[in-house]
Design an enzyme around this catalytic site. Structure first.
Site, PDB file in Angstrom:
ATOM      1  N   GLU A 261       0.904  -1.156   0.000  1.00 26.24           N
ATOM      2  CA  GLU A 261       0.000   0.000   0.000  1.00 26.24           C
ATOM      3  C   GLU A 261       0.939   1.201   0.000  1.00 26.24           C
ATOM      4  O   GLU A 261       1.662   1.404   0.975  1.00 26.24           O
ATOM      5  CB  GLU A 261      -0.850   0.015   1.278  1.00 26.24           C
ATOM      6  CG  GLU A 261      -2.240  -0.544   1.113  1.00 26.24           C
ATOM      7  CD  GLU A 261      -2.249  -2.052   0.947  1.00 26.24           C
ATOM      8  OE1 GLU A 261      -2.885  -2.535   0.012  1.00 26.24           O
ATOM      9  OE2 GLU A 261      -1.592  -2.738   1.726  1.00 26.24           O
ATOM     10  N   CYS A 300      -2.033   8.589   3.804  1.00 19.68           N
ATOM     11  CA  CYS A 300      -1.912   8.061   2.443  1.00 19.68           C
ATOM     12  C   CYS A 300      -3.173   8.320   1.645  1.00 19.68           C
ATOM     13  O   CYS A 300      -3.151   8.377   0.432  1.00 19.68           O
ATOM     14  CB  CYS A 300      -1.640   6.569   2.510  1.00 19.68           C
ATOM     15  SG  CYS A 300      -2.833   5.710   3.546  1.00 19.68           S
TER      16      CYS A 300
HETATM   17  P1  NAP Z   1       8.942   4.891   3.763  1.00 13.03           P
HETATM   18  O1  NAP Z   1      10.074   5.804   3.968  1.00 13.03           O
HETATM   19  O2  NAP Z   1       8.771   4.292   2.421  1.00 13.03           O
HETATM   20  O3  NAP Z   1       9.083   3.764   4.874  1.00 13.03           O
HETATM   21  C1  NAP Z   1       8.122   2.774   5.007  1.00 13.03           C
HETATM   22  C2  NAP Z   1       8.664   1.650   5.855  1.00 13.03           C
HETATM   23  O4  NAP Z   1       9.694   0.986   5.143  1.00 13.03           O
HETATM   24  C3  NAP Z   1       9.288   2.103   7.163  1.00 13.03           C
HETATM   25  O5  NAP Z   1       8.948   1.181   8.170  1.00 13.03           O
HETATM   26  C4  NAP Z   1      10.763   2.053   6.856  1.00 13.03           C
HETATM   27  O6  NAP Z   1      11.527   1.891   8.029  1.00 13.03           O
HETATM   28  C5  NAP Z   1      10.805   0.816   6.013  1.00 13.03           C
HETATM   29  N1  NAP Z   1      12.001   0.623   5.235  1.00 13.03           N
HETATM   30  C6  NAP Z   1      12.716   1.550   4.550  1.00 13.03           C
HETATM   31  N2  NAP Z   1      13.774   0.950   3.961  1.00 13.03           N
HETATM   32  C7  NAP Z   1      13.741  -0.349   4.286  1.00 13.03           C
HETATM   33  C8  NAP Z   1      14.569  -1.484   4.008  1.00 13.03           C
HETATM   34  N3  NAP Z   1      15.632  -1.383   3.245  1.00 13.03           N
HETATM   35  N4  NAP Z   1      14.215  -2.687   4.524  1.00 13.03           N
HETATM   36  C9  NAP Z   1      13.132  -2.810   5.294  1.00 13.03           C
HETATM   37  N5  NAP Z   1      12.336  -1.776   5.607  1.00 13.03           N
HETATM   38  C10 NAP Z   1      12.621  -0.564   5.110  1.00 13.03           C
HETATM   39  O7  NAP Z   1       7.551   5.601   4.119  1.00 13.03           O
HETATM   40  P2  NAP Z   1       7.217   6.482   5.402  1.00 13.03           P
HETATM   41  O8  NAP Z   1       7.978   7.749   5.305  1.00 13.03           O
HETATM   42  O9  NAP Z   1       7.287   5.709   6.658  1.00 13.03           O
HETATM   43  O10 NAP Z   1       5.688   6.752   5.137  1.00 13.03           O
HETATM   44  C11 NAP Z   1       5.217   7.765   4.300  1.00 13.03           C
HETATM   45  C12 NAP Z   1       4.773   7.216   2.973  1.00 13.03           C
HETATM   46  O11 NAP Z   1       3.911   6.109   3.167  1.00 13.03           O
HETATM   47  C13 NAP Z   1       3.968   8.192   2.173  1.00 13.03           C
HETATM   48  O12 NAP Z   1       4.468   8.205   0.868  1.00 13.03           O
HETATM   49  C14 NAP Z   1       2.561   7.676   2.214  1.00 13.03           C
HETATM   50  O13 NAP Z   1       1.788   8.013   1.089  1.00 13.03           O
HETATM   51  C15 NAP Z   1       2.759   6.217   2.343  1.00 13.03           C
HETATM   52  N6  NAP Z   1       1.639   5.566   3.024  1.00 13.03           N
HETATM   53  C16 NAP Z   1       0.823   4.769   2.324  1.00 13.03           C
HETATM   54  C17 NAP Z   1      -0.240   4.155   2.967  1.00 13.03           C
HETATM   55  C18 NAP Z   1      -1.195   3.277   2.224  1.00 13.03           C
HETATM   56  O14 NAP Z   1      -1.965   2.571   2.850  1.00 13.03           O
HETATM   57  N7  NAP Z   1      -1.180   3.280   0.945  1.00 13.03           N
HETATM   58  C19 NAP Z   1      -0.434   4.346   4.330  1.00 13.03           C
HETATM   59  C20 NAP Z   1       0.431   5.167   5.006  1.00 13.03           C
HETATM   60  C21 NAP Z   1       1.474   5.778   4.342  1.00 13.03           C
HETATM   61  P3  NAP Z   1      12.365   3.122   8.633  1.00 13.03           P
HETATM   62  O15 NAP Z   1      11.367   4.160   9.028  1.00 13.03           O
HETATM   63  O16 NAP Z   1      13.042   2.516   9.798  1.00 13.03           O
HETATM   64  O17 NAP Z   1      13.268   3.577   7.547  1.00 13.03           O
END
Ligand code: NAP
Length: 708
Positions: A261, A300
């Site tokens: 997502e 999101c």
């Molecule tokens: P993100 O930077 O993509 O991180 C998402 C998750 O991935 C975090 O738990 C992050 O951990 C982890 N992650 C990053 N690199 C990784 C790796 N190499 N291996 C394993 N895990 C890894 O997103 P965010 O900043 O947390 O969230 C914001 C984004 O999420 C926005 O773009 C939003 O639109 C989207 N979002 C979408 C939904 C939906 O349902 N569609 C819901 C909520 C948010 P760390 O934080 O420890 O790096």
């Protein structure tokens, strides 16, 4: 030395050994969103992820496998109760991440709501067993001795959740609940900026003492090498940005079920009929305000593109400006009266301002708000600058032109904060094109009371969206809102939104299971599924209505004697019920009907007679009839025909919390030529234990002859 946020692995809290802490840059610090104070630190040096996954696949699988769907569902309810009792702690903690009380309503209460919803859906829609049947029986041989059927059984691995920072509780629980219900253990990896909120709800669940061993683990911090240890039977449920998703998807081994997502440039269309002064216009303005300011726009599902008729742009901006002035107080969520908090971190604020810059570079003009750091309400109630707080005021970006003239950036750049673009359209078709240019979204909402506008947008935009919300004067007050996914409905979306559509409802449980076609004899399918199949052995010893659940077995059957039908019976029934439909009352008209040879019995007469034929009347373990399902009339019954009924216990579902359970009976009405007249399922509630019988019932029970 800063405190390290513990992980929960192999049913124990874990932090790295003091000597193993990261020597290069030290633990990653997580800071308060409003003040910049350090809240906690993350470090997972030396973590044994392979061991944690194996623990889930062995201990977790075993403990969850010992429970039925209903037992797991009841635990979910208890988890919900435990979290509710300690909600205030979670609210306080979430303020550190910038969440106002209203924000926490969606994250904390929303997360608890997911547990309750899955608990009740699980008990209503799943059997009290471990196998889920999908679709009807497929007869595969003429004599009925070879059948096919689809079954779902749980995946043998572990559900790894990688979650976004914005919903540390709801975002995790919407995945945990269906995995748990399916019987698959979960390993949660929350996003770093809000990992301490995830740690808090996990701790509360651990402290209930109710978590089955190995069913839930938590990694507070980085997960180096995690994907190397995943294999067939495991799942990854990712929520976050599209770029991280595509990187991680590429690392997943073949056979690992990876769903995501991701971010989405959601649209909200103001219908051409929703002109200023209409309830739809007002509802649209209110909704846009909510989406801009809840979680400071870090949702999101938030509206990123407001798509409005060209002549409504100025009135909309004016109306929104007025509402913001009236309602929005930006500040530290701990201060009285604050309605919009900061972004989660300074890094996130910089990211949002960069995205606004990209929209401006593509021709956008800020028509409401500013990128300057706002003066805000501080924790002590005073107003001032907050240099270490991640505050951004609500921003609306406008563009010249409409439709195709609008730059691509407006459909591509996600400013994950209180930011939306306002786009003009000149026809409903143009509005639909604009929605589609988002490349696939989680949600689009439409404010219109005109069904023709709604129908065009449904036909033209549904394929680009996981969810569509139509807002009008009737549902404006009751609507759960553009930005609120509900646990009953699909959450996810095509294309850029990640391609996921597995969350929401029982489909999310099935996502954690494998569907397999199973072929075999009726007896074998009965044994494997716990549901009696036509053709399997039956037993006709005592009347099955005299048996409690403790005594009843699937296959217990009663075959009734026959009862002849006369024209008088049809007329009596017609006069008694008032159902004088011509097929029962007028020989000539009935014979002219393509389905009937002449006057025939009412279907409901046959079903009523069938009950009269199979019911055992005395008080006993059968407590109530609560319905019929799948009723089909197949052969008409004419005066002079006879009917009889065969009733067989098909499925027995004891309720975990009551002294009774549900019994589904297979009912077949036959005529004197053994043609099937009607088939259906009878649904009854039956006591678990034998009830004390009246003398009459005991006598009836002792003498009942229920053979064919
Ligand atoms: P993100 O930077 O993509 O991180 C998402 C998750 O991935 C975090 O738990 C992050 O951990 C982890 N992650 C990053 N690199 C990784 C790796 N190499 N291996 C394993 N895990 C890894 O997103 P965010 O900043 O947390 O969230 C914001 C984004 O999420 C926005 O773009 C939003 O639109 C989207 N979002 C979408 C939904 C939906 O349902 N569609 C819901 C909520 C948010 P760390 O934080 O420890 O790096």
């Amino acid at each position: 030395m800063t405190n390290i946020l513990p992980s929960y692995l192999r049913d124990q809290w874990w932090v790295p050994e003091a000597g193993a802490l990261r020597q290069d840059q030290g633990p990653a610090q997580v800071r308060d969103a409003s003040t910049g104070e350090v809240v906690t630190s993350l470090d997972t040096q030396g973590i044994d992820l392979a061991g944690a996954l194996e623990y889930a696949r062995t201990v977790g699988q075993e403990s969850l496998g010992a429970l039925t769907f209903h037992q797991r569902a009841l635990l979910l309810k208890q988890f919900g109760v435990a979290l509710t009792a300690r909600k205030e702690e979670l609210y306080e903690l979430s303020k550190r991440a910038g969440a106002t009380v209203r924000d926490s309503l969606s994250d904390i209460d929303g997360g608890i709501g997911v547990l309750f919803t899955y608990s009740s859906k699980g008990r209503r829609e799943l059997p009290n067993g471990q196998v889920y049947l999908d679709g009807p029986v497929e007869p595969l041989s003429k004599d009925g001795s070879f059948l096919g059927r689809h079954v779902y059984t749980r995946l043998p691995g572990v559900a790894v959740q990688i979650n976004a920072f914005n919903f540390p509780m709801w975002g995790a629980l919407e995945k945990f609940a269906p995995a748990f219900l399916a019987g698959v253990p979960t390993l949660v990896k929350p996003a770093s900026p809000t990992a301490y909120v995830a740690e808090a709800w996990v701790r509360i669940l651990v402290e209930t003492g109710l978590l089955p061993a190995g069913s839930l683990q938590l990694v507070s911090g980085a997960v180096p090498g995690l994907f190397e240890h995943l294999r067939l039977g495991d799942l990854v449920g990712f929520t976050g940005s599209a770029s991280t998703a595509s990187r991680l998807r590429a690392q997943a081994a073949p056979g690992v079920r990876f769903t995501s997502e991701t971010d989405s440039i959601n649209a909200s269309v103001l219908g051409p009929d929703a002109v200023p002064g209409t309830p739809e216009f007002d509802a649209y303005v209110k909704q846009l305000l909510v989406e801009l300011t809840t979680k400071a726009g870090q949702k999101c599902t938030a509206i990123r593109r407001a798509i409005v008729p060209a002549d409504a742009v100025d009135p909309l901006v004016a109306a929104l400006r007025e509402k913001i002035a009236e309602r929005v107080v930006v500040g530290d969520p701990r201060a009285e009266g604050v309605t919009m908090g900061p972004l989660v971190s300074l890094a996130q604020r910089d990211e949002v301002l960069r995205a606004v810059g990209a929209l401006q570079a593509a021709g956008g003009r800020i028509v409401l708000g500013t990128t300057d750091a706002p003066h805000v309400t501080l924790a002590d109630g005073t107003t001032g600058a907050a240099p270490d707080g991640a505050f951004v005021a609500p921003i609306l970006v406008g563009f010249e032109g409409d439709g195709d003239a609008l730059p691509d950036a407006v459909h591509e750049v996600e400013a994950f904060g209180p930011v939306a673009s306002i786009l003009a359209y000149r026809s409903v078709d143009e509005a639909a094109d604009l929605v589609g240019r988002g490349g696939g979204s989680l949600v689009t909402s439409v404010a219109t009371v005109d069904p023709a506008v709604a129908a065009t947008l449904l036909a033209r935009t549904a394929a680009y969206n996981g969810r569509l919300l139509f807002l009008d004067r009737d549902d404006a007050r009751s609507s759960t809102g553009h930005g609120a996914p509900v646990p009953h409905l699909v959450h996810g979306g095509p294309g850029r939104a990640g391609g996921g559509e597995e969350l929401g409802g029982i489909r999310a449980v099935l996502h954690h299971m494998q569907r397999t076609a199973v072929q075999g004899s009726p007896a074998m399918l009965t044994a494997l599924t716990g549901v009696w199949h036509q053709g399997a052995a039956s037993r006709s010893d005592r009347h099955p209505f005299r048996k409690s659940l403790a005594e009843l077995a699937i296959g217990d059957q009663i075959a009734s004697p026959s009862r002849p039908l006369t024209l008088d019976d049809i007329e009596t029934f017609a006069n008694f019920t008032g159902d004088r439909f011509y097929a029962h009352m007028d020989e000539e008209a009935a014979a002219a009907n393509p389905f009937f040879p002449g006057r025939v019995a009412h279907g409901y007469l046959l079903v009523s007679w069938a009950a009269g034929l199979f019911v055992d009347p005395e008080p006993g373990p059968v407590l109530a009839n609560y319905g019929l399902e799948n009723l089909r009339f197949m052969t008409p019954v004419s005066p002079g025909d006879e009917i009889r009924v065969v009733l067989t216990a098909k499925q027995i579902t004891p309720r975990e919390t009551d002294e009774y359970g549900e019994v589904r009976w297979d009912a077949v009405i036959l005529n004197q030529r053994d043609e099937i007249v009607a088939t259906y399922d009878v649904l009854t509630l039956v006591a678990k234990e034998p009830v004390e019988e009246t003398d009459a019932a005991a006598a009836a029970s002792a003498t009942a002859e229920v053979g064919v």
